[in-house]
Design an enzyme around this catalytic site. Structure first.
Site, PDB file in Angstrom:
ATOM      1  N   ASP A   8      62.248 -38.415  -4.623  1.00 21.57           N
ATOM      2  CA  ASP A   8      61.990 -38.153  -6.048  1.00 21.57           C
ATOM      3  C   ASP A   8      61.032 -39.163  -6.669  1.00 21.57           C
ATOM      4  O   ASP A   8      60.515 -38.917  -7.762  1.00 21.57           O
ATOM      5  CB  ASP A   8      63.295 -38.165  -6.838  1.00 21.57           C
ATOM      6  CG  ASP A   8      64.157 -36.941  -6.582  1.00 21.57           C
ATOM      7  OD1 ASP A   8      63.642 -35.980  -5.983  1.00 21.57           O
ATOM      8  OD2 ASP A   8      65.336 -36.954  -6.981  1.00 21.57           O
TER       9      ASP A   8
ATOM     10  N   ARG B  42      52.997 -10.254  -7.809  1.00 20.48           N
ATOM     11  CA  ARG B  42      54.242 -10.791  -8.356  1.00 20.48           C
ATOM     12  C   ARG B  42      54.021 -12.168  -8.982  1.00 20.48           C
ATOM     13  O   ARG B  42      53.088 -12.883  -8.625  1.00 20.48           O
ATOM     14  CB  ARG B  42      55.283 -10.947  -7.243  1.00 20.48           C
ATOM     15  CG  ARG B  42      55.817  -9.657  -6.666  1.00 20.48           C
ATOM     16  CD  ARG B  42      56.635  -9.956  -5.420  1.00 20.48           C
ATOM     17  NE  ARG B  42      57.290  -8.753  -4.902  1.00 20.48           N
ATOM     18  CZ  ARG B  42      57.728  -8.637  -3.651  1.00 20.48           C
ATOM     19  NH1 ARG B  42      57.577  -9.639  -2.795  1.00 20.48           N
ATOM     20  NH2 ARG B  42      58.317  -7.520  -3.264  1.00 20.48           N
TER      21      ARG B  42
END
Length: 342
Positions: free
Chosen positions: A128, A163
């Protein structure tokens, strides 16, 4: 000569083995140290489970993902009897110092144990990249590269079917992976924990490129909270540090976007793929440098310190500073990305 224990705790990430290798080789070749590896993180320290680490056992492991020591999310304070039991384990094994490789939760426990008198040096590990005391942590670069490649692949299938594609990436409190991977893949919306966006805004970012004949791409961090939500999406309970296990925000957003915009929408959660497999060249080098520096810190008796990166230099910072606050995405960095939304 010092007898040193090493452990890897918390989530695995690419580069852990490179740290272990660097520690062992520098310690043996320069200082004639002895090394003991604790298996499965803090659990190994609590239970006294070890393996011997010598130059043969770390040969050729720098390019391997995961950790040869194993890891866990065991809390040594809540599950292991605290500092006294750990001190007893270290004494019984003749270990004079402990190198702890981990992220926010691991280093927070390390600080408390260090304050109780245990000689600890920390090494930052988190995909992270949210530890404030270091510019970068190993594993982050690899996670971004993996996410970027995966999202590039999602774009092509989205284009074929016209999409909207949502890619959910890791990021509990900080959206660094989403920011970097999103900008690298020209995402039309990047949703991160630091920034709230309404469902109306998200749908506008999706509809704009669709009207231009493009395939909308949304990159969302697992810790994102929309303006309509009160907390991150979590359906899997708590971990050993009483933190919610996040994941699934992409799947929650997909039907909402499809219903409001009429655009067929699919979501993919990359999950553990981001931290599996071989580390990038950049992470191998960074992990190696941090491992070398950790052994030097042990010999300088820099207890309660963590090795870290400041620019291109390896420095030492206190564990207190390391876990005092998280490094989140600043507004200016997010603003750079928003110019490209929609």
């Amino acid at each position: 000569m010092v007898r040193i224990g090493i452990l890897t705790s918390g989530g695995d990430c690419p580069g852990l083995n490179a740290v272990i290798r660097a520690c062992v080789l520098r310690g043996i070749r320069i200082h004639r140290d002895e090394f003991v590896g604790f298996t499965d993180g803090w659990r190994g320290v609590v239970e006294g489970n070890t393996i011997n680490l010598d130059w043969m056992s770390v040969r050729g492991i720098a390019n391997l993902g995961g950790t040869i020591l194993g890891t866990s999310r065991t809390n040594p304070l809540g599950e292991g009897g605290g500092g006294e039991r750990i001190q007893a384990t270290l004494r019984s094994l003749g270990i004079e110092a402990l190198i702890v490789i981990g992220g926010e939760g691991t280093l927070a426990a390390a600080k408390i144990l260090s304050d109780s008198g245990i000689p600890i040096v920390g090494v930052p590990k988190t995909v992270d990249n949210d530890l404030s005391a270091t510019d970068f942590s190993f594993g982050f670069n690899t996670a971004v590269e993996i996410a970027t490649e995966a999202i590039d692949r999602l774009k092509t299938t989205g284009q074929s079917h016209h999409r909207c594609m949502i890619a959910e990436v890791m990021g509990r409190h900080a959206g660094w992976i989403a920011l970097y991977a999103g900008m690298a893949t020209s995402a039309h919306a990047i949703l991160i924990p630091e920034q709230k966006a309404s469902l109306e805004e998200i749908c506008e970012w999706v509809e704009g490129p669709f009207r231009r004949g493009r395939t909308p791409l949304v990159v969302v961090a697992e810790g994102f909270v929309s303006a309509e939500m009160t907390e991150p999406h979590s359906e899997r309970g708590l971990d050993a540090f009483n933190r919610p296990r996040l994941g699934g925000i992409g799947e929650r957003l997909a039907p909402i976007i499809e219903e409001r915009t009429g655009i067929e929408t699919r979501s993919t959660t990359l999950g553990h793929i981001q931290r599996g497999g071989a580390p990038s060249a950049s992470d191998r080098v960074l992990a190696t440098r941090l491992g070398l520096a950790a052994v030097d810190a042990v010999h300088d008796q820099s207890w309660g310190q963590m090795v870290a990166t400041h620019g291109d230099k390896i420095v030492r910072v206190s564990l207190e500073e390391s876990v005092g606050r998280l490094k989140t995405v600043p507004q200016s960095r997010y603003d750079e990305a928003t110019y490209l939304f929609g």
